[in-house]
Design an enzyme around this catalytic site. Structure first.
Site, PDB file in Angstrom:
ATOM      1  N   CYS A 381       4.678 -10.782   0.891  1.00 31.22           N
ATOM      2  CA  CYS A 381       6.035 -10.680   0.335  1.00 31.22           C
ATOM      3  C   CYS A 381       6.894 -11.857   0.805  1.00 31.22           C
ATOM      4  O   CYS A 381       6.667 -12.969   0.350  1.00 31.22           O
ATOM      5  CB  CYS A 381       6.642  -9.327   0.671  1.00 31.22           C
ATOM      6  SG  CYS A 381       7.808  -8.828  -0.604  1.00 31.22           S
ATOM      7  N   HIS A 507       2.802  -5.634  -1.148  1.00 31.03           N
ATOM      8  CA  HIS A 507       2.558  -5.152   0.223  1.00 31.03           C
ATOM      9  C   HIS A 507       1.213  -4.427   0.313  1.00 31.03           C
ATOM     10  O   HIS A 507       1.168  -3.196   0.228  1.00 31.03           O
ATOM     11  CB  HIS A 507       3.671  -4.187   0.645  1.00 31.03           C
ATOM     12  CG  HIS A 507       4.962  -4.871   0.939  1.00 31.03           C
ATOM     13  ND1 HIS A 507       5.259  -5.405   2.172  1.00 31.03           N
ATOM     14  CD2 HIS A 507       6.026  -5.120   0.146  1.00 31.03           C
ATOM     15  CE1 HIS A 507       6.463  -5.953   2.133  1.00 31.03           C
ATOM     16  NE2 HIS A 507       6.948  -5.794   0.920  1.00 31.03           N
ATOM     17  N   GLU A 509      -0.547  -3.761   2.780  1.00 36.69           N
ATOM     18  CA  GLU A 509      -0.726  -2.966   4.007  1.00 36.69           C
ATOM     19  C   GLU A 509      -0.520  -1.476   3.774  1.00 36.69           C
ATOM     20  O   GLU A 509      -1.032  -0.654   4.534  1.00 36.69           O
ATOM     21  CB  GLU A 509       0.212  -3.462   5.116  1.00 36.69           C
ATOM     22  CG  GLU A 509       1.712  -3.203   4.919  1.00 36.69           C
ATOM     23  CD  GLU A 509       2.441  -4.288   4.134  1.00 36.69           C
ATOM     24  OE1 GLU A 509       1.762  -5.010   3.360  1.00 36.69           O
ATOM     25  OE2 GLU A 509       3.665  -4.412   4.263  1.00 36.69           O
TER      26      GLU A 509
HETATM   27  N1  GLN Z   1      13.581 -10.743   0.724  1.00 40.74           N
HETATM   28  C1  GLN Z   1      12.527 -10.972  -0.203  1.00 40.74           C
HETATM   29  C2  GLN Z   1      12.828 -10.388  -1.576  1.00 40.74           C
HETATM   30  O1  GLN Z   1      13.642  -9.552  -1.709  1.00 40.74           O
HETATM   31  C3  GLN Z   1      11.209 -10.419   0.319  1.00 40.74           C
HETATM   32  C4  GLN Z   1      11.183  -8.939   0.437  1.00 40.74           C
HETATM   33  C5  GLN Z   1      10.052  -8.433   1.267  1.00 40.74           C
HETATM   34  O2  GLN Z   1       9.434  -9.177   2.007  1.00 40.74           O
HETATM   35  N2  GLN Z   1       9.796  -7.141   1.211  1.00 40.74           N
HETATM   36  O3  GLN Z   1      12.224 -10.726  -2.534  1.00 40.74           O
END
Ligand code: GLN
Length: 548
Positions: A381, A507, A509
């Site tokens: 992310c 994500h 994980e």
């Molecule tokens: N801040 C970034 C976004 O909103 C990444 C978000 C995250 O890592 N969950 O896209």
């Protein structure tokens, strides 16, 4: 008829109620029962999505996009209970729903009160999980008995047994039996007080699970049983686990907890098959490699902030018979002293998700180090977004490239706001959330890991790769290894010329299990093991022959 187990906690917080509830769920499933898990949290936030990781640890995201408590991560890792929005309610959500009903006039002019309206609402969300295809619902009540916020929840679960019959409910209380060094003994008084508190509000626990650092003696058990009004066999010891959290279910079985639950709730006692679990512990105890993985993040010092990431690394380690030494590194520390010393000797670098500008440049520097030194890299992310920024600046040559999250006026917005996000102002539950499909390039590292060109992974972000830069990235040998099925959103960026450089917008994980590691984590750890083995061989070759 669905049976209900309620798990409450006493004396102090952080006793591992989530882990214990998950372990109970897992044991009942292994005995052949169909289980549903649920957590009721007494705080006022509608969900933890808006809370800082310092306050609340990781926000765990479900397939349906709900942002939930990290205990649900334990539930998913330990059990097969399908989790949806109904698996996590907060005081905020309960009140919101009651207030909305009041505004719609559904209470027909009555005065709306905590009892019965709030407690009815709480009972209705517990009932939602019961059904013909469910043998047991396990409902964990967040917080500690005695908290003002917990009271409506405790009152609701007290009433619950009157509604569905005492024989269909079981109350388990998790408590602490501290060892007092000065006295040289375990102290049962805090447990007595905590159970008294419960009994005052009308709940007599059926089972006490006692967290303790030393074994309970027979006399300790007798005392607890007598003062807390439970049979002695219902005093279950749960000793601190210094080795692994995966020992918890085994120790509960050894203390007869699952048998007691089944007996008390009149549930069929199927055979217990824990072969997979024993095998997992055996692998954990007998690793063939030891590898070091750096996790560079903004909340590195907070052990709960990247909970699922640390767990997923362990799962992949189990699969590769490797003990994972996780080096938690503050990204700001890299800004201050550079990556050389802090990342010296690591076998892999992982940069997790996050929000806000603090520490971004440290992450970018760490990624540059991993890219240039051929260290396996896994970006998740925000970690992926930082990898894109780094590549744009240092390989494509786009000086000052950035994400518009951190610099609105960057000349090269390689990461920018998703179109669907542009008009949104509310913060709660408004990101791109939950499971989305992606299609993979067959000729990619990610495909090798998943062995499939179609995947579904969970998301939680507002920003994305800016497609304007796609061709320039590809021209510099970056590979767009996965996109959304319609091809519009970039989901994975890889560097095929690097030993293992995979950066994902989602994500992964959240879908890893101890007995089934997530494929990308397994691939990452596989590459890290390879690097460690190669370096070991090279070091052995360079070592001068020993003088006799
Ligand atoms: N801040 C970034 C976004 O909103 C990444 C978000 C995250 O890592 N969950 O896209």
């Amino acid at each position: 008829m669905t049976k209900h187990i309620f798990v409450t906690g006493g004396v102090v917080s952080s006793l591992g109620k989530g882990l214990t509830s998950a372990s109970i769920g897992m044991l009942l499933e292994q005995r052949g029962l169909r289980v549903r898990m649920q957590k009721l949290d007494p705080y006022i936030n509608v969900d933890p999505g808006t809370m800082s990781p310092y306050q609340h640890g990781e926000v765990y995201v479900l397939d349906d996009g709900s942002e939930t408590d990290l205990d649900l991560g334990h539930y998913e890792r330990f059990t097969n209970s399908p989790l949806t929005r109904d698996a996590n309610y907060t005081t905020g959500q309960i009140y919101l729903s009651v207030i909305n009903k009041e505004r719609r006039g559904e209470f027909l002019g009555k005065t709306v009160q905590v009892i019965p309206h709030i407690t009815d609402e709480i009972k209705s969300v517990i009932h939602k999980l019961a059904g013909e295809d469910v043998d047991v619902v396990i409902t964990e009540i967040g917080g500690t008995v005695g908290d003002i916020e917990s009271q409506p929840f405790l009152e609701a679960i007290r009433q619950f047994s009157l509604d569905v019959g005492k024989e269909n409910c079981l109350y388990i209380h998790l408590t602490l039996v501290p060892y007092l060094k000065a006295a040289g003994e375990l102290k049962t008084k805090p447990t007595q007080h905590s159970v008294r508190e419960l009994r005052q509000i009308g709940i007599q626990p059926d089972v006490l699970i006692c967290r303790t650092e030393r074994s309970l003696s027979h006399a300790d058990r007798e005392k607890i049983a007598l003062f807390c009004n439970v049979p002695i066999e219902a005093v279950i010891e749960e000793k601190d686990k210094t080795f692994s959290i995966y020992e918890v279910p085994i120790s509960l079985v050894e203390n007869g907890l699952d048998e007691q639950i089944c007996r008390k709730l009149d549930l069929p006692l199927g055979d217990l098959d824990l072969d997979d679990w024993h095998d997992l512990l055996h692998r954990l105890r007998n690793p063939e490699h030891e590898i070091s993985i750096a996790v560079v993040g903004k909340y590195a010092e907070h052990s709960d902030a990247y909970k699922s990431i640390y767990e997923a690394l362990d799962h992949a380690g189990i699969a590769h018979r490797s003990q994972i030494r996780i080096q938690r590194i503050q990204s700001e520390a890299i800004e201050k002293e550079g990556p050389e010393r802090l990342l010296a000797g690591v076998d892999g670098l992982l940069v997790p998700g996050g929000f806000g500008e603090r520490g971004i440049e440290g992450k970018v520097e760490a990624i540059r180090f991993a890219r240039e030194r051929n260290i396996p890299f896994f970006g998740i992310c925000l970690g992926m977004q930082c990898a894109v920024i780094e590549f744009a600046r240092n390989v494509v040559g786009l000086t000052d490239a950035h994400s518009t999250e951190f610099n609105k006026d960057t000349p090269h917005p390689v990461i920018c706001l998703l179109d669907e996000q542009k008009t949104i102002t509310d913060k709660g539950g408004t990101m791109r959330l939950g499971a989305h499909d992606a299609k993979l390039e067959p000729d990619s590292r990610s495909f090798d890991c998943y062995q499939s060109d179609e995947i579904s992974e969970r998301h939680r972000h507002r920003y994305e790769f800016n497609n304007v830069y796609r061709q320039q990235f590809e021209a510099h040998d970056a590979q767009i290894a996965a996109t959304s099925p319609d091809g519009t959103l970039v989901e994975i960026v890889e560097l095929p010329d690097h030993p293992w450089f995979v950066a994902v917008q989602f994500h992964p994980e959240f879908k890893s299990k101890p007995t089934r590691p997530q494929p990308l984590f397994a691939g990452f750890i596989g590459a890290a093991v390879e690097r460690r083995v190669e370096r070991g061989e090279r070091a052995a070759e360079l070592e001068p022959p020993k003088a006799h």
